[in-house]
Scaffold this active site. Structure first.
Site, PDB file in Angstrom:
ATOM      1  N   ASP A  74     -30.260  16.040 -11.896  1.00 37.23           N
ATOM      2  CA  ASP A  74     -28.482  16.567 -12.864  1.00 37.23           C
ATOM      3  C   ASP A  74     -28.311  16.003 -14.101  1.00 37.23           C
ATOM      4  OD1 ASP A  74     -26.673  18.059 -12.772  1.00 37.23           O
ATOM      5  OD2 ASP A  74     -25.556  17.285 -11.732  1.00 37.23           O
ATOM      6  N   ASP A 104     -22.869  24.814 -13.275  1.00 34.62           N
ATOM      7  CA  ASP A 104     -21.882  24.856 -12.830  1.00 34.62           C
ATOM      8  C   ASP A 104     -21.016  26.044 -12.943  1.00 34.62           C
ATOM      9  OD1 ASP A 104     -22.081  22.179 -12.258  1.00 34.62           O
ATOM     10  OD2 ASP A 104     -21.260  20.939 -13.680  1.00 34.62           O
ATOM     11  N   GLU A 145     -29.142  15.997 -19.812  1.00 38.94           N
ATOM     12  CA  GLU A 145     -28.888  16.695 -21.203  1.00 38.94           C
ATOM     13  C   GLU A 145     -28.910  15.191 -21.911  1.00 38.94           C
ATOM     14  OE1 GLU A 145     -26.321  17.661 -18.541  1.00 38.94           O
ATOM     15  OE2 GLU A 145     -27.564  18.937 -18.218  1.00 38.94           O
TER      16      GLU A 145
END
Ligand SMILES: *[C@@H]1O[C@H](CO)[C@@H](O)[C@H](O)[C@H]1NC(C)=O
Ligand SMILES: *[C@@H]1O[C@H](CO)[C@@H](O)[C@H](O)[C@H]1NC(C)=O
Length: 984
Positions: free
Chosen positions: A543, A619, A546
């Protein structure tokens, strides 16, 4: 996992339900807040205003054209009339499969432009065509190629323009509108003033001042504007980007004069057919942005960047599909306009890097998929368990919590394959270090889960807590593999879940073996740390890659951070997250000897990420709108290669009411990646907590997924070879039907199943579009519906317990109908064949692919791959056959990869034979009449069968309950050739 910007301590209790509002749009730039995007768009509007007067300053130097005699390749020099001293190089290559690669770079500049994006995205250096010949004339250089020389590629010199044609019709045009601008490196302008002593002294140009660049009548001003705009430094909120190399952006217009629809460039929350962002009355005001970002509570309809970026665009029309892949790793904005209904103009503006554009000539969607996967690889064939149902939550709070959840699933007879642990399993968010109080016995917990044939997925994020008592940090620091701050020395420090953190620089090769060894579940010989409190049953969730940095600009890393090789973060931002899941998937595979297929879920992705596992859409919110857009996003990710994709079932934020939760499961069950997840603040919503009738409906949905696993797995085999996505939008299946080009709320699973999940509250019926003259059978009731060659809408019942799902006439689907607790307990279960006869010829076809689902032995030929057919050799006979496809088409890995010869008696096939794995039921839909007899060929014994009178496949005008022939346990093995004859 959400993030938010908190300067200072990060505390989980900061969250409350009131946080569930809307995205903090002010955390993210619009085009007008980004210097190079503003410059790119300003260039486009000057071009627009100057209309026919506008002329690109770039031209090919005819005398420099150099054609390779033995290869379809040429190089040439390019000049800009504005800067005669600046040199650019152009190179074109035609690949063996007709893909044209166009590269342009600045040569001999003050710095080197980043040119490595393709090296991370591509699986190998593509083979250049041997036979295609370029011919140069005074005005252009051109080549023809294709089976019938139907393609022409023309590079015009003055101005530079690249055009791909098919049968004389323009397919793609580069720089047709003259928006090409490769900002060359330059020195910061200095204004000389005198010191008090009369000595000359340089004075830096005003930072972001509107410094006069050129006089208005100057062609430079005409082309570049009259003022410098954000060239040397830029601020956004409290952040300053130091831009040590100055401006280096790249603008290029890529137009499709004969294609009226474009798809791709994920990830954005919007329709599949991309709405316009420029031209007259654009749907969105900002261009599509590609800049991997942790966007908190993203908007369900926006061009804003999300977590992943794939610079691949499909342009489509009734007679052609073409693709454009731009291998660029920096922030990129793309404007889309339709000057007419039948044409598209796009404008790509990237912050840095070379031009490295691949033109994928199609001409069908499937050709484009193949061409793209030959470049960047096809989706990995997943471990079988990972196609099952995944139960996740932030967080299962203890080892006993996990055990209880598992027990509850079993008590309620709900199948599940994987239990997930979010960040709270770790001590102070030092990933891989268990938090001992609540997770005192992690290995026992994993073993308890594994004892029932299930797996665990545990999160490992890329931010590394900066503390010497964390071995991952300590070793990374010693090895000097952490990302550096601007200036290039020391360790970059930012805030994330773990507080003060650093990030591993996966561009640094020294990090690779070390990262892989961290995951070994045993002690290492070299004395370094490894995750001994783990087992092979643990797979990994990446997760926040980025990367998400809570106190960074736009919640990510500063662009002037330095990576291996001295490259700035700006150059590699969109690629960064892919390297993380690449290395993690290698690490998970390498735990076992021989290696086993890893499962790694990633949030950030780039072109090529499909080789490393699954992704999810991040999300999302628990709203109907998010449920609906999630489907479109999954379709869009799929056409750009990331086919192993899904959205969080239930919505990450919020507490969905039971109706919404049921509908969300009906969406998730038809996505390649099927996981329920929920935010820390939400109420528990494991499906067994639902009341009846909701609980029973969800149980049936979970069982449906498990019964369909053979269909999903067979499709994944196909996609791992061809790159054709598992989920296919209407335009992919019916490329010539314009009614379907904008359809993105229904789709095909492979080519045999059509589904339209319900995504609105209170729905009791649904309208489904059928784009062909064919019979479609309701998957559950076997009711027959008829399409039309002109396209037809049907209305079907869609009460809460119903999902519109249809078997397309002409298909055979293998399912496993026995309810089990997980996929591993289904290994030797018998199959049901659903045979949906086609309207025209009462025939059908389907495939089944099987292997051990966990090792790489399939690459050595250890698999079973069958073709099933139903045919009517004459009016009186229907013949159903099973044939070995593996012996016929032994290639199972990505095309071009040579494989060991297929052995039809391979150990895997033998093991199925030994277990008597058979077809226990055939359900033939649309049978033309009451059979006289049903027999296995070679046997005189009449099989047990049942016939239900109804509409036959060939009765093209009739709808209603279809005629069904159910054949019971013919005792035919899935590993053997056989035929069953139905006498009519
Ligand atoms: C990533 O994966 C590919 C295999 O697809 C491999 O060849 C490559 O070296 C890997 N490593 C990095 C750092 O990208
Ligand atoms: C099907 O219905 C949609 C709207 O629900 C409509 O836009 C479309 O034109 C219809 N198509 C046909 C062929 O009737």
């Amino acid at each position: 996992m959400r993030s938010w910007t908190v300067l200072g301590a990060v505390s989980l209790c900061l969250l409350s339900a009131s946080d569930v509002l809307a995205v903090k749009t002010h955390d993210f730039k619009t085009c007008s807040q980004s210097g190079f995007c503003r410059r790119g768009r300003a260039l486009a509007s000057r071009a627009q205003a100057a209309a026919n007067q506008w002329k690109s300053p770039y031209s090919v130097d005819a005398s420099s054209v150099s054609i390779a005699s033995d290869q379809a390749k040429f190089t040439a020099g390019v000049k800009s009339s504005l800067y005669p001293d600046v040199k650019f190089s152009l190179e074109l290559r035609v690949h063996e499969d007709g893909v044209v690669r166009v590269r342009m770079d600045e040569v001999g500049g003050l710095h080197k432009r980043y040119d490595e994006a393709a090296s991370w995205a591509l699986i190998q250096e593509p083979t250049i065509h041997k036979k295609v010949k370029w011919t140069a004339s005074k005005k252009d250089v051109r080549a023809s190629f294709g089976a019938n020389k139907e393609f022409d590629i023309i590079v015009a010199y003055q101005p530079l323009q690249v055009t791909l044609l098919r049968n004389g019709k323009e397919q793609v045009v580069l720089n047709g509108k003259g928006l090409l601008h490769m900002e060359h490196f330059r020195s910061k302008a200095v204004v000389m003033t005198e010191t008090e002593e009369g000595e000359p002294k340089p004075e830096a140009a005003a930072e972001d001042a509107q410094q006069v660049l050129a006089k208005p009548e100057d062609p430079k001003a005409w082309f570049e504007g009259e003022t410098e705009d954000g060239l040397w430094e830029e601020t956004f909120g409290s952040f300053t980007d130091s831009k040590p190399k100055g401006p280096e952006s790249l603008s290029i217009d890529i137009n499709f004069p004969n294609h009226g629809v474009v798809y791709g460039i994920p990830q954005h929350a919007t329709r599949l057919a991309l709405p316009t962002t420029s031209g007259e009355n654009p749907f969105f005001s900002d261009p599509y942005r590609l800049y991997n970002a942790d966007v908190f509570e993203y908007i369900a309809s926006s061009t804003m960047s999300l977590y992943g970026s794939i610079p691949l665009l499909h342009a489509h029309s009734v007679d052609s599909t073409v693709g454009v892949f731009h291998a660029v790793g920096s922030e990129t904005w793309i404007d889309v306009a339709h000057p007419t209904e039948k044409s598209t103009e796009t404008h790509w503006i990237s912050e840095s890097g070379i031009m490295d554009v691949f033109l994928l000539p199609g001409p069908t969607p499937e050709d484009v998929f193949r061409q793209y996967s030959r470049l960047t690889g096809a989706a990995v064939l997943p471990a079988y368990f990972s196609l099952g149902y995944h139960q996740c939550r932030w967080n299962y709070v203890s080892t006993d919590d996990v055990r209880t959840v598992q027990k509850r699933f079993d008590e309620e007879d709900m199948p599940v394959d994987v239990f997930w642990l979010d960040i709270e399993y770790s001590e102070d968010h030092k990933y891989m270090i268990w938090e001992k109080k609540n997770f005192p016995d992690p290995v026992d917990m994993i073993n308890d889960v594994a004892a029932l044939g299930r797996k665990m997925v545990v999160i490992v994020d890329p931010h590394v807590k900066r503390t010497q008592d964390y071995p991952v940090y300590k070793e990374a620091s010693e090895l000097e593999v952490l990302v550096k701050p601007k200036g290039g020395s020391g360790e970059y420090e930012g805030w994330c879940w773990s507080g003060s953190s650093s990030w591993i620089d996966f561009f640094n090769p020294t990090s690779w073996d070390w990262w892989i060894s961290l995951f070994k579940p045993h002690k290492l010989d070299n004395g370094r740390w490894s995750w001994i409190d783990s087992t092979e049953a643990v797979h990994i969730w990446n997760d926040m890659n980025e990367p998400s940095v809570f106190n960074g600009p736009e919640i990510t890393m500063p662009k002037d951070n330095i990576h291996y090789g001295g490259w700035e973060h700006r150059d590699v931002h969109n690629i960064n997250g892919m390297l993380y899941s690449n290395l993690t998937s290698q690490a998970v595979a390498a735990r076992s000897d021989p290696p086993k297929r890893p499962f790694v879920l990633t949030r950030a992705f780039y072109a090529g990420s499909q080789r490393f596992g699954a992704m999810w859409t991040g999300d999302n919110l628990g709203t109907w709108e998010h449920m609906a857009v999630g489907i479109k996003m999954v379709l869009s990710n799929g056409i750009a290669g990331m086919t192993f994709s899904g959205s969080d079932v239930g919505g990450f934020f919020g507490n969905p009411e039971p109706e919404m939760l049921v509908r969300w499961y009906q969406v998730g069950v038809f996505a390649p990646f099927f996981r329920a997840h929920a935010h820390l603040d939400t109420k528990r919503r494991e499906p067994y907590l639902l009341d009846e009738p909701y609980k029973g409906i969800v149980r049936d949905i979970l069982r449906l997924r498990y019964s369909m696993l053979p269909i999903w797995y067979t499709l994944f085999r196909e996609t791992s070879v061809t790159g054709i996505p598992v989920l296919r939008p209407q335009y992919v299946v019916f490329p010539k039907d314009p009614n379907g080009f904008d359809i993105d709320d229904q789709y095909y699973i492979g080519t045999s199943l059509l589904v339209k999940p319900v995504t609105s509250k209170g729905a009791t019926e649904a309208t489904v579009y059928l784009g062909e003259d064919q019979v479609y059978y309701d998957y559950f009731t076997y009711k027959a519906y008829r399409g039309s060659s002109k396209g037809k809408n049907i209305t079907v019942s869609a009460e809460l317990y119903q999902v519109p799902l249809f078997i397309r006439g002409g298909s055979i689907l293998p399912t496993r109908e026995r309810a089990r607790r997980s996929s591993s307990s289904m290994k030797h279960d018998p199959f049901t064949l659903k045979i949906a006869l086609d309207q025209q010829s009462s025939s059908a076809r389907g495939e089944l692919y099987l292997d051990d689902g966990e090792s790489y032995d399939h690459q050595k030929g250890e698999f079973v791959w069958r073709e099933f057919r139903a045919e009517k050799p004459n009016k009186k006979t229907l013949r159903i056959t099973s044939k070995d496809l593996a012996a016929e088409k032994p290639g199972v890995a990505v095309e071009g990869v040579a494989l060991a010869k297929f052995d039809p008696s391979n150990a895997y096939a033998k093991s199925l034979e030994k277990e008597n794995v058979r077809v226990e039921r055939l359900v033939v839909l649309g049978v033309p009449g009451l059979p006289k007899s049903v027999k296995v060929e070679g046997s005189s014994e009449e099989l047990v069968w049942e016939y239900i009178q109804g509409v036959a496949a060939g009765e093209s005008k009739k709808e209603g309950y279809t005629s069904i022939l159910k054949i019971k346990d013919p005792k035919v093995l899935v590993t053997k050739d056989w035929a069953i004859t139905v006498q009519l």
